[in-house]
Write an enzyme that holds these catalytic residues in place. Structure first.
Site, PDB file in Angstrom:
ATOM      1  N   ALA A 292       0.828  -1.215   0.000  1.00 32.67           N
ATOM      2  CA  ALA A 292       0.000   0.000   0.000  1.00 32.67           C
ATOM      3  C   ALA A 292       0.860   1.262   0.000  1.00 32.67           C
ATOM      4  O   ALA A 292       0.479   2.273   0.580  1.00 32.67           O
ATOM      5  CB  ALA A 292      -0.926  -0.004   1.211  1.00 32.67           C
TER       6      ALA A 292
ATOM      7  N   GLY B 179       1.988   2.817  -2.872  1.00 29.44           N
ATOM      8  CA  GLY B 179       1.979   3.473  -4.174  1.00 29.44           C
ATOM      9  C   GLY B 179       1.529   4.926  -4.115  1.00 29.44           C
ATOM     10  O   GLY B 179       0.689   5.305  -3.303  1.00 29.44           O
TER      11      GLY B 179
ATOM     12  N   ARG C 136      -0.523   9.477 -11.662  1.00 30.70           N
ATOM     13  CA  ARG C 136      -1.509   9.852 -12.682  1.00 30.70           C
ATOM     14  C   ARG C 136      -2.855  10.232 -12.074  1.00 30.70           C
ATOM     15  O   ARG C 136      -3.693  10.857 -12.728  1.00 30.70           O
ATOM     16  CB  ARG C 136      -1.675   8.709 -13.686  1.00 30.70           C
ATOM     17  CG  ARG C 136      -0.532   8.626 -14.696  1.00 30.70           C
ATOM     18  CD  ARG C 136      -0.789   7.527 -15.704  1.00 30.70           C
ATOM     19  NE  ARG C 136      -0.503   6.214 -15.154  1.00 30.70           N
ATOM     20  CZ  ARG C 136      -0.772   5.064 -15.774  1.00 30.70           C
ATOM     21  NH1 ARG C 136      -1.361   5.083 -16.963  1.00 30.70           N
ATOM     22  NH2 ARG C 136      -0.457   3.915 -15.220  1.00 30.70           N
TER      23      ARG C 136
ATOM     24  N   GLY D 195      -2.820  -3.409  -2.319  1.00 32.48           N
ATOM     25  CA  GLY D 195      -3.755  -2.579  -1.573  1.00 32.48           C
ATOM     26  C   GLY D 195      -4.670  -1.743  -2.434  1.00 32.48           C
ATOM     27  O   GLY D 195      -5.606  -1.114  -1.928  1.00 32.48           O
ATOM     28  N   ASP D 196      -4.418  -1.711  -3.749  1.00 34.07           N
ATOM     29  CA  ASP D 196      -5.283  -0.938  -4.655  1.00 34.07           C
ATOM     30  C   ASP D 196      -6.068  -1.847  -5.590  1.00 34.07           C
ATOM     31  O   ASP D 196      -6.480  -1.424  -6.667  1.00 34.07           O
ATOM     32  CB  ASP D 196      -4.455   0.066  -5.458  1.00 34.07           C
ATOM     33  CG  ASP D 196      -3.386  -0.595  -6.313  1.00 34.07           C
ATOM     34  OD1 ASP D 196      -3.182  -1.823  -6.184  1.00 34.07           O
ATOM     35  OD2 ASP D 196      -2.744   0.111  -7.112  1.00 34.07           O
TER      36      ASP D 196
ATOM     37  N   GLY E 125      -0.321  -9.246 -17.338  1.00 31.54           N
ATOM     38  CA  GLY E 125       0.640 -10.318 -17.519  1.00 31.54           C
ATOM     39  C   GLY E 125      -0.062 -11.639 -17.748  1.00 31.54           C
ATOM     40  O   GLY E 125      -1.031 -11.959 -17.049  1.00 31.54           O
TER      41      GLY E 125
ATOM     42  N   GLU F 268       4.838 -10.564 -19.227  1.00 32.27           N
ATOM     43  CA  GLU F 268       4.187  -9.268 -19.369  1.00 32.27           C
ATOM     44  C   GLU F 268       3.802  -9.047 -20.833  1.00 32.27           C
ATOM     45  O   GLU F 268       4.463  -9.545 -21.746  1.00 32.27           O
ATOM     46  CB  GLU F 268       5.107  -8.148 -18.891  1.00 32.27           C
ATOM     47  CG  GLU F 268       5.462  -8.232 -17.413  1.00 32.27           C
ATOM     48  CD  GLU F 268       4.230  -8.213 -16.520  1.00 32.27           C
ATOM     49  OE1 GLU F 268       3.256  -7.498 -16.855  1.00 32.27           O
ATOM     50  OE2 GLU F 268       4.234  -8.925 -15.495  1.00 32.27           O
TER      51      GLU F 268
ATOM     52  N   ARG G 232     -29.373  14.749  13.366  1.00 36.98           N
ATOM     53  CA  ARG G 232     -27.956  14.780  13.705  1.00 36.98           C
ATOM     54  C   ARG G 232     -27.608  13.664  14.691  1.00 36.98           C
ATOM     55  O   ARG G 232     -28.492  13.012  15.258  1.00 36.98           O
ATOM     56  CB  ARG G 232     -27.594  16.171  14.254  1.00 36.98           C
ATOM     57  CG  ARG G 232     -27.671  17.253  13.169  1.00 36.98           C
ATOM     58  CD  ARG G 232     -27.564  18.651  13.729  1.00 36.98           C
ATOM     59  NE  ARG G 232     -26.328  18.844  14.488  1.00 36.98           N
ATOM     60  CZ  ARG G 232     -26.083  19.935  15.221  1.00 36.98           C
ATOM     61  NH1 ARG G 232     -26.994  20.899  15.295  1.00 36.98           N
ATOM     62  NH2 ARG G 232     -24.940  20.040  15.871  1.00 36.98           N
TER      63      ARG G 232
ATOM     64  N   ARG H 206     -46.543  36.815  27.708  1.00 36.07           N
ATOM     65  CA  ARG H 206     -46.846  37.809  26.685  1.00 36.07           C
ATOM     66  C   ARG H 206     -47.005  39.179  27.343  1.00 36.07           C
ATOM     67  O   ARG H 206     -47.574  39.295  28.437  1.00 36.07           O
ATOM     68  CB  ARG H 206     -48.161  37.493  25.950  1.00 36.07           C
ATOM     69  CG  ARG H 206     -48.133  36.241  25.079  1.00 36.07           C
ATOM     70  CD  ARG H 206     -49.512  36.002  24.494  1.00 36.07           C
ATOM     71  NE  ARG H 206     -49.571  34.755  23.746  1.00 36.07           N
ATOM     72  CZ  ARG H 206     -50.712  34.120  23.465  1.00 36.07           C
ATOM     73  NH1 ARG H 206     -51.867  34.621  23.890  1.00 36.07           N
ATOM     74  NH2 ARG H 206     -50.701  33.004  22.770  1.00 36.07           N
TER      75      ARG H 206
END
Length: 465
Positions: free
Chosen positions: A8, A10, A14, A101-102, A139, A153, A331, A438
């Site tokens: 993980a 990377g 891009r 991890g991706d 690959g 590859e 909430r 009032r």
């Protein structure tokens, strides 16, 4: 002992992202979270995550749940696994699973099935593979008589090899002792000057070790993301898979436009989810509800026969037969009990609202304990903040709160108490009493005529009156 190393570190240049690539989200969960969840479901709890680019974000997400190892330089997948050697050396009798991890769609059935094959065949390494109709860019797996022969590859493959549809997923089971040995034999003798984990296959075969491939029935395990377009595709795949799963379980969709449902969301049969609805986190919805259109629900528990229309709700419990909306904000730490009705432009926060209470419109209920069968008039406000701290209001059963009432906390209305319209309540009201606050009405005749004289009778008209 079996263990896992997840890569993980990377950057994903891009992507033009400020986060490590595995921390980018598919639906409402980082890709790394999807991978970890698959491991946990497969019964694997000993995990080491190899970090790299902006490692602090991964560390923060893991919150000390799992071990980490830092890859200070990005020198290939083999180099990334090397950073976890200390972790692996703690338990060398067993197997190590290496995952990306991706690649969020790795699943527990694939992990378990590959491990069974790995152990039955007594392999040093077992590659997890998938068969694709369009294998371009991956690959290729070349098989021999005794298992896998090589991974080629695409850029190095012959035309015949490019016709092979079985591809490498980037996931592997290794016998841990064999992996530690094979890592020591990797070199940077390639165009990129990196250590490739795929080279362990050739090394294993050269050293007389057994190598094989497990072909999964889930072709999506190979899917990853190198660009934002790829990430969008992952989200689309995940979204449709989850919608399909809920439809198989009896959930109804009349149109799926804008509907996004997280992977951990549970929905009962005969519930209808309308367009524009987003369900996130650990949300659980019962049967025969109507949710939407345009709701956002996160980490809520919702009962049966609930209707929510243009509602945003967070971290709350909503019991059976509640109706809310449109334009309602619920909430965190709110509990709406059976049969509560909430109308337009109402906000409820950190409050318990009793059975069959009605909060029709234009009202704020914060930090309050409300009984059953209470009626809130339009424009009611629980004034819960004095500028320094929050205080609570207590409203008994069967109270009637007149329009534009202010309840200045801390204050208590007894059972069956009434407040007159326009009242500001600053002290407790006993059971069955009426609170009226009032001033006497004063009428000043001719006031507006004097105030607006110049506007009604401008000088250019001669000032006629």
């Amino acid at each position: 002992m079996n263990q896992v190393v997840i890569l993980a570190g990377g950057h994903g240049k891009r992507m033009k992202a400020s986060l490590p690539k595995p921390m980018l989200e598919v639906l409402d969960t980082p890709m790394l979270g999807w991978v970890i969840r698959a491991c946990e479901k497969a019964g694997l709890s000993r995990i080491c995550v190899v970090t790299g680019y902006k490692a602090q974000y991964v560390e923060l997400y893991l919150n000390n749940r799992y071990r980490t190892a830092l890859q200070p330089e990005q020198l290939g997948t083999g180099h990334a696994v090397m950073q976890a050697e200390k972790f692996m050396q703690e338990f060398t009798d067993g197997n190590t699973l290496v995952l990306c991890g991706d690649a969020p769609f790795m699943d527990s059935d694939t992990i378990s099935g590959a491990l069974r094959l790995h152990e039955e065949q007594e392999n040093a390494v077992t590659v997890i593979t998938a068969e694709l109709d369009q294998p371009r860019g991956y690959g290729r797996i070349l098989r021999g008589e005794n298992g896998i022969a090589a991974i080629v590859e695409e850029k190095d493959a012959t035309e015949a090899q490019r016709q092979v549809r079985e591809v490498n997923s980037g996931a592997y089971w290794f016998r841990t002792k064999a992996l530690l040995e094979l890592l020591g034999g990797l070199s940077q003798s390639n165009a990129q000057g990196e250590y490739y984990l795929t080279d362990t296959i050739g090394l294993a075969l050269e050293r007389g070790m057994k190598a094989s491939a497990y072909r999964t029935e889930n072709p999506d395990v190979v899917l990853g993301a190198n660009t934002r377009r790829d990430l969008l595709h992952l989200n689309e795949v995940a979204r449709q898979r989850i919608l399909d799963r809920h439809m198989d379980n009896g959930v109804n969709f009349v149109c799926t436009d804008g509907i996004i449902i997280g992977n951990d969301v549970e929905i009962g049969a005969d519930t209808t989810i309308l367009p524009g609805t987003i369900l996130k986190g650990k949300t659980k919805i019962g049967a025969k509800c109507t949710i939407g259109p345009n709701c956002l629900i996160e980490n809520c528990t919702i009962g049966e026969r609930v209707t929510l229309n243009y509602v945003q709700a967070y971290g709350s419990e909503i019991e059976d037969a509640v109706k809310a909306g449109p334009f309602v904000h619920i909430r965190p730490n709110t509990h709406l009990k059976n049969g509560v009705k909430i109308g337009d432009f109402v906000e409820v926060k950190n409050s318990t609202v009793g059975e069959q209470t009605a909060i029709a419109h234009l009202t704020y209920v914060g930090d309050s304990d409300v009984g059953k069968k209470v009626n809130f008039g339009c424009g009611t406000v629980t004034v819960n903040y004095d500028g320094m701290k929050k205080q609570r209001c207590v409203i008994g059963d069967n109270c009637f709160i007149g329009c534009n009432t202010n309840l200045v906390a801390p204050v208590k209305l007894g059972k069956g108490a009434y407040t007159a319209a326009g009242t500001t309540v600053t002290k407790d009201v006993p059971d069955y009493a009426l609170a009226v606050e009032r001033a006497d009405l004063k009428v000043k005749e001719g006031y507006s005529l004097r105030k607006l004289r110049d506007k009604l009778f401008p000088p250019e008209d001669g000032g006629k009156r």
